[in-house]
Design a protein around this motif. Structure first.
Motif, PDB file in Angstrom:
ATOM      1  N   TYR A 150     -56.249 -49.335  40.413  1.00 31.76           N
ATOM      2  CA  TYR A 150     -57.083 -48.909  41.641  1.00 31.76           C
ATOM      3  C   TYR A 150     -55.945 -47.905  42.378  1.00 31.76           C
ATOM      4  CZ  TYR A 150     -58.824 -48.543  46.454  1.00 31.76           C
ATOM      5  OH  TYR A 150     -59.259 -47.932  47.752  1.00 31.76           O
ATOM      6  N   ASP A 151     -54.736 -48.703  42.901  1.00 31.31           N
ATOM      7  CA  ASP A 151     -53.863 -47.836  43.549  1.00 31.31           C
ATOM      8  C   ASP A 151     -53.330 -46.817  43.002  1.00 31.31           C
ATOM      9  OD1 ASP A 151     -52.073 -48.281  46.209  1.00 31.31           O
ATOM     10  OD2 ASP A 151     -50.637 -47.695  44.682  1.00 31.31           O
ATOM     11  N   SER A 152     -53.190 -46.632  41.661  1.00 23.87           N
ATOM     12  CA  SER A 152     -52.577 -45.588  40.949  1.00 23.87           C
ATOM     13  C   SER A 152     -53.887 -44.649  40.940  1.00 23.87           C
ATOM     14  CB  SER A 152     -52.121 -45.996  39.568  1.00 23.87           C
ATOM     15  OG  SER A 152     -51.116 -46.716  39.469  1.00 23.87           O
ATOM     16  N   ALA A 153     -55.155 -44.837  40.771  1.00 18.91           N
ATOM     17  CA  ALA A 153     -56.093 -43.875  40.665  1.00 18.91           C
ATOM     18  C   ALA A 153     -55.932 -43.278  42.034  1.00 18.91           C
ATOM     19  CB  ALA A 153     -57.366 -44.455  40.699  1.00 18.91           C
ATOM     20  N   LEU A 154     -55.968 -43.871  43.215  1.00 20.59           N
ATOM     21  CA  LEU A 154     -55.978 -43.196  44.541  1.00 20.59           C
ATOM     22  C   LEU A 154     -54.687 -42.156  44.679  1.00 20.59           C
ATOM     23  CD1 LEU A 154     -56.955 -45.864  47.074  1.00 20.59           C
ATOM     24  CD2 LEU A 154     -58.227 -44.029  46.303  1.00 20.59           C
TER      25      LEU A 154
ATOM     26  N   LEU B  64     -41.183 -46.883  26.529  1.00 20.48           N
ATOM     27  CA  LEU B  64     -42.717 -46.149  26.998  1.00 20.48           C
ATOM     28  C   LEU B  64     -42.042 -44.842  27.330  1.00 20.48           C
ATOM     29  CD1 LEU B  64     -45.482 -46.215  27.885  1.00 20.48           C
ATOM     30  CD2 LEU B  64     -44.590 -47.005  30.326  1.00 20.48           C
ATOM     31  N   LEU B  65     -41.023 -44.476  28.038  1.00 18.77           N
ATOM     32  CA  LEU B  65     -40.542 -43.252  28.513  1.00 18.77           C
ATOM     33  C   LEU B  65     -39.434 -42.410  27.809  1.00 18.77           C
ATOM     34  CD1 LEU B  65     -40.114 -44.113  32.480  1.00 18.77           C
ATOM     35  CD2 LEU B  65     -42.103 -43.210  31.168  1.00 18.77           C
ATOM     36  N   HIS B  66     -39.024 -43.264  26.722  1.00 14.95           N
ATOM     37  CA  HIS B  66     -38.212 -42.574  25.618  1.00 14.95           C
ATOM     38  C   HIS B  66     -38.737 -42.926  24.520  1.00 14.95           C
ATOM     39  CE1 HIS B  66     -35.466 -41.064  28.847  1.00 14.95           C
ATOM     40  NE2 HIS B  66     -35.694 -42.340  29.301  1.00 14.95           N
TER      41      HIS B  66
ATOM     42  N   MET C 135     -42.963 -35.842  27.306  1.00 13.48           N
ATOM     43  CA  MET C 135     -42.174 -37.118  27.874  1.00 13.48           C
ATOM     44  C   MET C 135     -41.616 -36.435  29.077  1.00 13.48           C
ATOM     45  SD  MET C 135     -43.467 -39.465  26.627  1.00 13.48           S
ATOM     46  CE  MET C 135     -42.733 -40.598  27.826  1.00 13.48           C
ATOM     47  N   PRO C 136     -40.804 -35.290  29.120  1.00 11.08           N
ATOM     48  CA  PRO C 136     -40.111 -35.020  30.525  1.00 11.08           C
ATOM     49  C   PRO C 136     -41.127 -34.939  31.424  1.00 11.08           C
ATOM     50  CG  PRO C 136     -39.073 -33.665  28.527  1.00 11.08           C
ATOM     51  CD  PRO C 136     -40.381 -34.296  28.121  1.00 11.08           C
ATOM     52  N   LEU C 137     -42.215 -34.379  31.261  1.00 11.21           N
ATOM     53  CA  LEU C 137     -43.134 -34.283  32.288  1.00 11.21           C
ATOM     54  C   LEU C 137     -43.707 -35.563  32.817  1.00 11.21           C
ATOM     55  CD1 LEU C 137     -45.231 -32.533  34.169  1.00 11.21           C
ATOM     56  CD2 LEU C 137     -46.596 -32.366  32.364  1.00 11.21           C
ATOM     57  N   VAL C 138     -43.973 -36.352  31.839  1.00 11.34           N
ATOM     58  CA  VAL C 138     -44.445 -37.611  31.936  1.00 11.34           C
ATOM     59  C   VAL C 138     -43.432 -38.429  32.686  1.00 11.34           C
ATOM     60  CG1 VAL C 138     -45.107 -39.939  30.805  1.00 11.34           C
ATOM     61  CG2 VAL C 138     -45.852 -37.809  29.956  1.00 11.34           C
ATOM     62  N   ARG C 139     -42.146 -38.594  32.509  1.00 10.22           N
ATOM     63  CA  ARG C 139     -41.006 -39.196  33.174  1.00 10.22           C
ATOM     64  C   ARG C 139     -41.056 -38.793  34.483  1.00 10.22           C
ATOM     65  NH1 ARG C 139     -38.241 -38.757  27.993  1.00 10.22           N
ATOM     66  NH2 ARG C 139     -37.310 -36.956  28.521  1.00 10.22           N
ATOM     67  N   ILE C 140     -41.096 -37.371  34.948  1.00 13.27           N
ATOM     68  CA  ILE C 140     -40.855 -37.109  36.537  1.00 13.27           C
ATOM     69  C   ILE C 140     -42.039 -37.427  37.266  1.00 13.27           C
ATOM     70  CG2 ILE C 140     -41.752 -34.788  35.903  1.00 13.27           C
ATOM     71  CD1 ILE C 140     -38.941 -35.714  38.506  1.00 13.27           C
ATOM     72  N   VAL C 141     -43.488 -37.400  36.541  1.00 17.01           N
ATOM     73  CA  VAL C 141     -44.672 -37.785  37.409  1.00 17.01           C
ATOM     74  C   VAL C 141     -44.621 -39.279  37.526  1.00 17.01           C
ATOM     75  CG1 VAL C 141     -47.093 -38.052  37.132  1.00 17.01           C
ATOM     76  CG2 VAL C 141     -46.015 -35.758  36.541  1.00 17.01           C
ATOM     77  N   THR C 142     -43.949 -40.189  36.335  1.00 20.37           N
ATOM     78  CA  THR C 142     -44.247 -41.391  36.428  1.00 20.37           C
ATOM     79  C   THR C 142     -43.423 -42.038  37.588  1.00 20.37           C
ATOM     80  OG1 THR C 142     -45.097 -41.779  34.212  1.00 20.37           O
ATOM     81  CG2 THR C 142     -44.007 -43.733  35.183  1.00 20.37           C
ATOM     82  N   VAL C 143     -42.139 -41.635  37.577  1.00 20.25           N
ATOM     83  CA  VAL C 143     -40.951 -42.134  38.314  1.00 20.25           C
ATOM     84  C   VAL C 143     -41.241 -41.680  39.670  1.00 20.25           C
ATOM     85  CG1 VAL C 143     -38.514 -42.000  38.884  1.00 20.25           C
ATOM     86  CG2 VAL C 143     -39.368 -42.466  36.437  1.00 20.25           C
TER      87      VAL C 143
ATOM     88  N   THR D 236     -58.158 -37.629  36.260  1.00 22.25           N
ATOM     89  CA  THR D 236     -56.867 -37.346  36.817  1.00 22.25           C
ATOM     90  C   THR D 236     -56.077 -38.631  37.077  1.00 22.25           C
ATOM     91  OG1 THR D 236     -57.939 -35.475  38.365  1.00 22.25           O
ATOM     92  CG2 THR D 236     -56.025 -36.787  39.217  1.00 22.25           C
ATOM     93  N   PRO D 237     -56.658 -39.732  37.054  1.00 22.41           N
ATOM     94  CA  PRO D 237     -55.880 -41.096  37.080  1.00 22.41           C
ATOM     95  C   PRO D 237     -55.157 -41.377  35.759  1.00 22.41           C
ATOM     96  CG  PRO D 237     -58.053 -41.534  38.012  1.00 22.41           C
ATOM     97  CD  PRO D 237     -58.133 -40.082  37.553  1.00 22.41           C
ATOM     98  N   VAL D 238     -55.453 -40.543  34.421  1.00 21.68           N
ATOM     99  CA  VAL D 238     -54.955 -40.663  33.467  1.00 21.68           C
ATOM    100  C   VAL D 238     -53.307 -40.353  33.594  1.00 21.68           C
ATOM    101  CG1 VAL D 238     -54.393 -39.806  31.251  1.00 21.68           C
ATOM    102  CG2 VAL D 238     -56.913 -40.501  31.947  1.00 21.68           C
ATOM    103  N   VAL D 239     -52.985 -39.292  34.617  1.00 22.81           N
ATOM    104  CA  VAL D 239     -51.464 -38.864  34.709  1.00 22.81           C
ATOM    105  C   VAL D 239     -50.816 -40.031  35.159  1.00 22.81           C
ATOM    106  CG1 VAL D 239     -50.325 -37.164  35.854  1.00 22.81           C
ATOM    107  CG2 VAL D 239     -52.521 -36.730  34.909  1.00 22.81           C
ATOM    108  N   ALA D 240     -51.513 -40.937  36.014  1.00 24.05           N
ATOM    109  CA  ALA D 240     -50.774 -42.003  36.757  1.00 24.05           C
ATOM    110  C   ALA D 240     -50.885 -43.326  35.926  1.00 24.05           C
ATOM    111  CB  ALA D 240     -51.543 -42.287  38.150  1.00 24.05           C
ATOM    112  N   GLY D 241     -51.154 -43.222  34.715  1.00 21.92           N
ATOM    113  CA  GLY D 241     -51.460 -44.262  33.883  1.00 21.92           C
ATOM    114  C   GLY D 241     -49.804 -45.235  33.646  1.00 21.92           C
ATOM    115  N   GLY D 242     -48.900 -44.362  33.419  1.00 19.51           N
ATOM    116  CA  GLY D 242     -47.627 -44.987  33.280  1.00 19.51           C
ATOM    117  C   GLY D 242     -47.079 -45.462  34.442  1.00 19.51           C
ATOM    118  N   ARG D 243     -47.274 -44.966  35.717  1.00 15.86           N
ATOM    119  CA  ARG D 243     -47.203 -45.829  36.962  1.00 15.86           C
ATOM    120  C   ARG D 243     -47.561 -47.055  36.804  1.00 15.86           C
ATOM    121  NH1 ARG D 243     -49.692 -46.727  42.001  1.00 15.86           N
ATOM    122  NH2 ARG D 243     -48.463 -46.397  43.797  1.00 15.86           N
TER     123      ARG D 243
END
Length: 273
Positions: free
Chosen positions: A120-124, A191-193, A205-213, A35-42
């Motif tokens: 750590y914070d992004s995993a949480l 990274l995002l484009h 990337m559209p999904l990655v951008r909305i989640v990351t931001v 699950t934290p993979v999704v927050a890797g960009g953050r």
């Protein structure tokens, strides 16, 4: 931030890599969860909001042509140190230390501590947004398990917060010092484009951008200049709801598969060098 420099060695730096028993099987599953993979960009955007980190990444990484490389390498490091064997942890640490040799300021203790803290914070935040929110007791055990991410990179063990409350105080203090530079914005564009990434990466990337931001703290999001209003908030909420539903039906072994795959990839890289 203070201007601390690289500290000495700390015993048992890879203790989180060792097998866990009893109730810590719960911790083991949480640490191995993808699950934290999704927050890797953050995590990356928070890391490069430190100007020293941003300058090093911008000048010593091929983001324009391989924008997913830092994310993959970051995740390799996390899984190798937190769930891998001691030799995996040592291998990942050696890779990172070698990459830092030509980068001015990369071995600064404060920077290494901040990089580990964002992971750590992004995993949480990922578990809260897309999975099962982490209890206060489990958050403390995760905090202890993530300590080797910094310790392995020579952050003195005493610098890692010893409680969730101490971590949150450190986090709030450090957020207030961040300053997004043109170096950071350049990295984010790549990274995002991504222009040269494989088709499947660009399609996602559209999904990655909305989640990351959407996962960024408000103050950092504003510094980057991302547009964010009610429409973006609604898109983010719909996306997190959809990802949570998908995650709920994915078998546990599949959720824990990316970690071993990344560690295996790291071992292959080591064999080639």
């Amino acid at each position: 931030m203070s201007s601390g420099r690289t500290g000495g060695s700390v015993p048992d730096a890879h203790r989180a890599s060792r097998p866990v028993r009893g109730r810590d099987q719960v911790l083991a599953h949480v640490l191995a969860d993808s699950t934290p993979v999704v927050a890797g960009g953050r995590a990356i955007l928070l890391q490069i909001a430190d100007p020293v980190v941003a300058a090093g990444v911008r000048r010593h990484s091929d983001f324009a042509r391989r924008p997913q490389q830092r994310l993959a390498h970051t995740l390799m490091y996390v899984y190798a140190v937190v769930i891998g064997t001691p030799s995996d942890a040592a291998m990942a640490t050696a890779f990172v230390n070698r990459a830092h040799v030509p980068v001015s300021g990369a071995d600064d203790v404060d920077r290494q501590l901040w990089v580990a803290a964002t992971l750590y914070d992004s995993a949480l935040r990922a578990h809260d947004a897309f999975g099962t929110p982490v209890s206060a007791e489990l958050a403390q055990r995760m905090l202890d398990a993530y300590a080797p991410l910094g310790v392995a990179l020579r952050v003195p063990e005493a610098r890692w917060p010893d409680s969730v409350a101490a971590f949150e105080a450190y986090w709030d203090r450090t957020l207030a010092t961040l300053h997004v530079t043109d170096d950071a914005r350049g990295v984010v564009r790549d990274l995002l484009h991504p222009r040269f990434a494989p088709f499947w990466v660009r399609a996602a990337m559209p999904l990655v951008r909305i989640v990351t931001v959407g996962l960024l703290p408000d103050s950092v999001r504003a510094q980057y200049g991302f547009a964010w209003g009610p429409r973006e908030e609604r898109r983010f909420r719909r996306t997190t709801t959809g990802l949570r539903r998908v995650r709920a039906v994915v078998p546990g072994p599949l959720l824990r598969l990316p970690g071993p795959l990344l560690i295996r990839s790291m071992r292959r890289m080591a064999d080639r060098h």
